[in-house]
Design an enzyme around this catalytic site. Structure first.
Site, PDB file in Angstrom:
ATOM      1  N   ARG A   1      53.112  15.441  10.253  1.00 48.76           N
ATOM      2  CA  ARG A   1      53.131  14.577   9.061  1.00 48.76           C
ATOM      3  C   ARG A   1      51.954  13.608   9.051  1.00 48.76           C
ATOM      4  NH1 ARG A   1      55.531   9.987  11.234  1.00 48.76           N
ATOM      5  NH2 ARG A   1      56.207  10.485  13.339  1.00 48.76           N
TER       6      ARG A   1
ATOM      7  N   CYS B   1      53.219 -26.069  25.123  1.00 51.31           N
ATOM      8  CA  CYS B   1      52.566 -24.988  25.869  1.00 51.31           C
ATOM      9  C   CYS B   1      52.120 -25.486  27.243  1.00 51.31           C
ATOM     10  CB  CYS B   1      51.355 -24.491  25.075  1.00 51.31           C
ATOM     11  SG  CYS B   1      50.286 -23.406  26.029  1.00 51.31           S
TER      12      CYS B   1
ATOM     13  N   CYS C   1      48.020 -25.456  27.429  1.00 53.37           N
ATOM     14  CA  CYS C   1      47.149 -26.277  26.578  1.00 53.37           C
ATOM     15  C   CYS C   1      46.593 -27.468  27.377  1.00 53.37           C
ATOM     16  CB  CYS C   1      47.923 -26.783  25.361  1.00 53.37           C
ATOM     17  SG  CYS C   1      47.956 -25.618  23.978  1.00 53.37           S
TER      18      CYS C   1
ATOM     19  N   VAL D   1      54.938 -26.229  34.487  1.00 49.27           N
ATOM     20  CA  VAL D   1      56.303 -26.174  35.012  1.00 49.27           C
ATOM     21  C   VAL D   1      56.334 -26.674  36.457  1.00 49.27           C
ATOM     22  CG1 VAL D   1      58.295 -24.682  35.392  1.00 49.27           C
ATOM     23  CG2 VAL D   1      56.760 -24.226  33.480  1.00 49.27           C
TER      24      VAL D   1
ATOM     25  N   ASN E   1      48.141 -20.249  40.410  1.00 51.35           N
ATOM     26  CA  ASN E   1      49.448 -19.977  39.814  1.00 51.35           C
ATOM     27  C   ASN E   1      50.528 -20.800  40.527  1.00 51.35           C
ATOM     28  OD1 ASN E   1      51.920 -18.648  38.942  1.00 51.35           O
ATOM     29  ND2 ASN E   1      50.595 -16.986  38.241  1.00 51.35           N
ATOM     30  N   ASP E   2      51.341 -21.505  39.738  1.00 52.71           N
ATOM     31  CA  ASP E   2      52.389 -22.344  40.330  1.00 52.71           C
ATOM     32  C   ASP E   2      53.521 -21.508  40.922  1.00 52.71           C
ATOM     33  OD1 ASP E   2      51.199 -24.900  39.568  1.00 52.71           O
ATOM     34  OD2 ASP E   2      51.696 -24.340  37.508  1.00 52.71           O
TER      35      ASP E   2
ATOM     36  N   HIS F   1      44.783 -22.931  21.536  1.00 52.89           N
ATOM     37  CA  HIS F   1      46.029 -22.176  21.694  1.00 52.89           C
ATOM     38  C   HIS F   1      46.144 -21.020  20.689  1.00 52.89           C
ATOM     39  CE1 HIS F   1      50.375 -22.028  22.810  1.00 52.89           C
ATOM     40  NE2 HIS F   1      50.564 -21.679  21.555  1.00 52.89           N
TER      41      HIS F   1
ATOM     42  N   ASN G   1      47.688  -9.812  30.521  1.00 56.08           N
ATOM     43  CA  ASN G   1      48.892  -9.323  29.834  1.00 56.08           C
ATOM     44  C   ASN G   1      48.952 -10.028  28.519  1.00 56.08           C
ATOM     45  OD1 ASN G   1      50.063  -7.578  31.624  1.00 56.08           O
ATOM     46  ND2 ASN G   1      51.299  -9.153  32.591  1.00 56.08           N
TER      47      ASN G   1
ATOM     48  N   SER H   1      54.933 -14.380  27.696  1.00 58.92           N
ATOM     49  CA  SER H   1      55.733 -15.238  26.819  1.00 58.92           C
ATOM     50  C   SER H   1      54.883 -16.260  26.077  1.00 58.92           C
ATOM     51  CB  SER H   1      56.788 -15.958  27.654  1.00 58.92           C
ATOM     52  OG  SER H   1      56.144 -16.604  28.739  1.00 58.92           O
TER      53      SER H   1
ATOM     54  N   HIS I   1      49.043 -18.552  24.266  1.00 61.75           N
ATOM     55  CA  HIS I   1      47.785 -19.219  24.658  1.00 61.75           C
ATOM     56  C   HIS I   1      46.904 -18.185  25.357  1.00 61.75           C
ATOM     57  CE1 HIS I   1      45.684 -23.128  25.445  1.00 61.75           C
ATOM     58  NE2 HIS I   1      44.934 -22.241  26.066  1.00 61.75           N
TER      59      HIS I   1
ATOM     60  N   HIS J   1      45.021 -16.236  27.756  1.00 59.78           N
ATOM     61  CA  HIS J   1      44.847 -16.383  29.207  1.00 59.78           C
ATOM     62  C   HIS J   1      44.979 -15.041  29.901  1.00 59.78           C
ATOM     63  CE1 HIS J   1      49.222 -16.143  28.928  1.00 59.78           C
ATOM     64  NE2 HIS J   1      49.247 -15.834  30.209  1.00 59.78           N
TER      65      HIS J   1
ATOM     66  N   GLN K   1      44.835 -13.375  34.278  1.00 61.40           N
ATOM     67  CA  GLN K   1      45.164 -13.726  35.656  1.00 61.40           C
ATOM     68  C   GLN K   1      44.199 -13.031  36.601  1.00 61.40           C
ATOM     69  OE1 GLN K   1      49.288 -13.673  36.899  1.00 61.40           O
ATOM     70  NE2 GLN K   1      49.987 -13.282  34.820  1.00 61.40           N
TER      71      GLN K   1
ATOM     72  N   HIS L   1      38.565  -2.693  36.999  1.00 59.07           N
ATOM     73  CA  HIS L   1      38.482  -2.057  38.309  1.00 59.07           C
ATOM     74  C   HIS L   1      37.046  -2.134  38.783  1.00 59.07           C
ATOM     75  CE1 HIS L   1      42.386   0.434  37.751  1.00 59.07           C
ATOM     76  NE2 HIS L   1      42.596  -0.595  38.545  1.00 59.07           N
TER      77      HIS L   1
ATOM     78  N   PHE M   1      57.509   4.608  24.199  1.00 58.25           N
ATOM     79  CA  PHE M   1      58.299   4.421  25.420  1.00 58.25           C
ATOM     80  C   PHE M   1      57.912   5.480  26.438  1.00 58.25           C
ATOM     81  CE2 PHE M   1      60.984   2.155  22.396  1.00 58.25           C
ATOM     82  CZ  PHE M   1      61.288   1.023  23.117  1.00 58.25           C
TER      83      PHE M   1
ATOM     84  N   GLU N   1      58.782  11.471  30.926  1.00 59.99           N
ATOM     85  CA  GLU N   1      57.607  10.747  31.430  1.00 59.99           C
ATOM     86  C   GLU N   1      57.874  10.017  32.736  1.00 59.99           C
ATOM     87  OE1 GLU N   1      57.824   9.482  27.604  1.00 59.99           O
ATOM     88  OE2 GLU N   1      55.772  10.013  27.084  1.00 59.99           O
TER      89      GLU N   1
HETATM   90  P1  H2U Z   1      51.593 -14.077  31.884  1.00 56.79           P
HETATM   91  O1  H2U Z   1      50.120 -13.875  31.854  1.00 56.79           O
HETATM   92  O2  H2U Z   1      52.335 -12.806  32.191  1.00 56.79           O
HETATM   93  O3  H2U Z   1      52.094 -14.755  30.656  1.00 56.79           O
HETATM   94  O4  H2U Z   1      51.886 -15.090  33.086  1.00 56.79           O
HETATM   95  C1  H2U Z   1      51.478 -16.426  33.053  1.00 56.79           C
HETATM   96  C2  H2U Z   1      51.479 -16.946  34.465  1.00 56.79           C
HETATM   97  O5  H2U Z   1      51.466 -18.362  34.430  1.00 56.79           O
HETATM   98  C3  H2U Z   1      52.713 -16.554  35.265  1.00 56.79           C
HETATM   99  O6  H2U Z   1      52.284 -15.803  36.390  1.00 56.79           O
HETATM  100  C4  H2U Z   1      52.177 -18.865  35.517  1.00 56.79           C
HETATM  101  C5  H2U Z   1      53.316 -17.884  35.707  1.00 56.79           C
HETATM  102  O7  H2U Z   1      53.720 -17.858  37.057  1.00 56.79           O
HETATM  103  N1  H2U Z   1      52.598 -20.215  35.237  1.00 56.79           N
HETATM  104  C6  H2U Z   1      52.136 -21.245  36.042  1.00 56.79           C
HETATM  105  O8  H2U Z   1      51.433 -21.023  37.013  1.00 56.79           O
HETATM  106  N2  H2U Z   1      52.486 -22.548  35.719  1.00 56.79           N
HETATM  107  C7  H2U Z   1      53.301 -22.872  34.698  1.00 56.79           C
HETATM  108  O9  H2U Z   1      53.539 -24.044  34.448  1.00 56.79           O
HETATM  109  C8  H2U Z   1      53.931 -21.819  33.878  1.00 56.79           C
HETATM  110  C9  H2U Z   1      53.461 -20.427  34.104  1.00 56.79           C
HETATM  111 ZN    ZN Z   2      48.512 -23.627  24.561  1.00 59.12          ZN
END
Ligand code: H2U
Ligand code: ZN
Length: 346
Positions: A29, A49, A52, A58, A74-75, A111, A149, A157, A160, A162, A164, A276, A307, A312
């Site tokens: 189709r 956020c 930001c 967190v 990363n926290d 953002h 991601n 989630s 913003h 970003h 890693q 890579h 999916f 798969e």
């Molecule tokens: P994503 O790219 O999958 O959204 O992940 C965001 C990363 O940000 C995630 O690994 C980190 C999370 O652990 N993070 C912090 O380091 N500090 C925060 O205050 C929230 C998120």
């Molecule tokens: Zn932001």
């Protein structure tokens, strides 16, 4: 008689050693994406956020009032830097320590703007940071894995912009497989696999974006519907080696490719992308070639995803839409004006 590629067939992925089942006859189709209402862009600053400028994360720290690219540890790192090199030799329950570190790279203080919506100079700054992180962490770890991601569908989630970087002592199975495939190709055919691919594809039906230095294609062996492979058209093993001009031309290709993605279904196109490059700590890296993979999950519209389930998960990936058709659809999408720019002006 040559193989009829309009009938069910399998294609080999020389970079992973895997195969993909292609079933073009199921594409009978016409293939028009349902156009849903474009999502409104998020605000330029979101007080809630955690990425930001000036906001609390967190983990309790506060982001500085940064105005360019901003990197932080990363926290909630998935890896520990101080793991001792212990191995659990049980043949059934084998385990080994994994040392490494995880950082978050904010592409911009804004953002509301994803990669394609950033000016070229800002994308160039992201490339420079990718290269700097590679150089710094490559001195200490075996693999520097840069990735992004994007989108809730990929488990991200926060809109913003970003990415890693995870740096690990070990390579990871995808990198190890590529290393083996690239090495075998050089031994069997002498050339460099990805330079050969770039040469064969540069004027072909799977091209999405091309300039003097870079080529983005839907690879012949793509598993995801709109998967792309971003290749340099010159020999280069790692990101820090890129010249100023090659970084500028990379920024241009990244902007055009991701603009096409977003315009295809007029949605902020979700994906996992990453680079890579030659692993560190081995003397012979001539078989390596820097490249990026984009793995987007969408199939037919902003809401309809592919999916990887059933056959798969248990046998091998399958696709109906051919890579050639996917490349043509991406070529038809505008690379210049992002759909949200039209909305912003309206
Ligand atoms: P994503 O790219 O999958 O959204 O992940 C965001 C990363 O940000 C995630 O690994 C980190 C999370 O652990 N993070 C912090 O380091 N500090 C925060 O205050 C929230 C998120
Ligand atoms: Zn932001």
């Amino acid at each position: 008689m040559s193989l009829d590629l309009t009938r069910p067939h399998r294609r080999y992925n020389p970079l992973s050693g895997g195969w993909v089942q292609v079933s073009p006859q199921r594409m009978g189709r016409p293939w028009q994406g349902e156009v849903s209402e474009p999502d409104p862009p998020p605000p330029a600053y979101d007080p809630a956020c955690y990425l930001c400028p000036g906001n609390a994360r967190v983990g309790g720290e506060t982001n500085p009032a940064y105005d360019g690219v901003y990197v932080f540890d990363n926290d909630f790192p998935a890896l520990a830097e101080d793991q001792l090199a212990e191995i659990n030799h049980d043949p059934l329950f084998r385990a080994e320590a994994s040392a490494g570190l995880c950082r978050v790279i904010c592409f911009s203080p804004d953002h509301s703007r994803s990669l394609p919506e950033l000016p070229l100079a800002s994308i160039r700054a992201v490339i420079d940071m990718w290269a700097a992180q590679t150089a710094e962490l490559g001195a200490r770890f075996g693999n520097v894995q840069i990735f992004e991601n994007k989108g809730a569908m990929m488990g991200c989630s926060n809109p913003h912009p970003h990415g890693q970087v995870w740096a690990t002592e070990h390579w990871g199975i995808e990198v190890a497989r590529e290393d083996q495939c690239l090495r075998e190709h050089r031994e069997w055919y002498e050339g460099s696999l990805l330079i050969d691919v770039a040469e064969r594809e540069a004027a072909g039906e799977r091209v999405v974006e091309v300039n003097d230095d870079w080529l983005a294609i839907v690879p012949f062996w793509a598993a995801w519907p709109f998967e792309t492979l971003l290749l340099p058209r010159f020999a280069v093993q790692r990101m820090p080696q890129l010249t100023d001009a090659q970084r500028d031309s990379l920024a241009a290709v990244l902007k055009a490719l991701t603009t096409r993605y977003d315009n295809l279904f007029e949605t902020s196109f979700p994906y996992s992308m990453g680079w890579h490059q030659a692993p560190f700590g081995m003397p012979d890296i001539d078989h390596w070639q820097l490249h990026a993979h984009f793995y987007p999950p969408l199939l037919r519209s902003a809401a309809v995803r592919k999916f990887m389930v059933g056959y798969e998960m248990l046998a091998e990936p399958q696709r109906d839409l051919t890579p050639e058709r996917a490349a043509a659809m991406l070529r038809d999408a505008c690379p210049l004006v992002h759909y949200r720019a039209r909305e912003r002006e309206a």
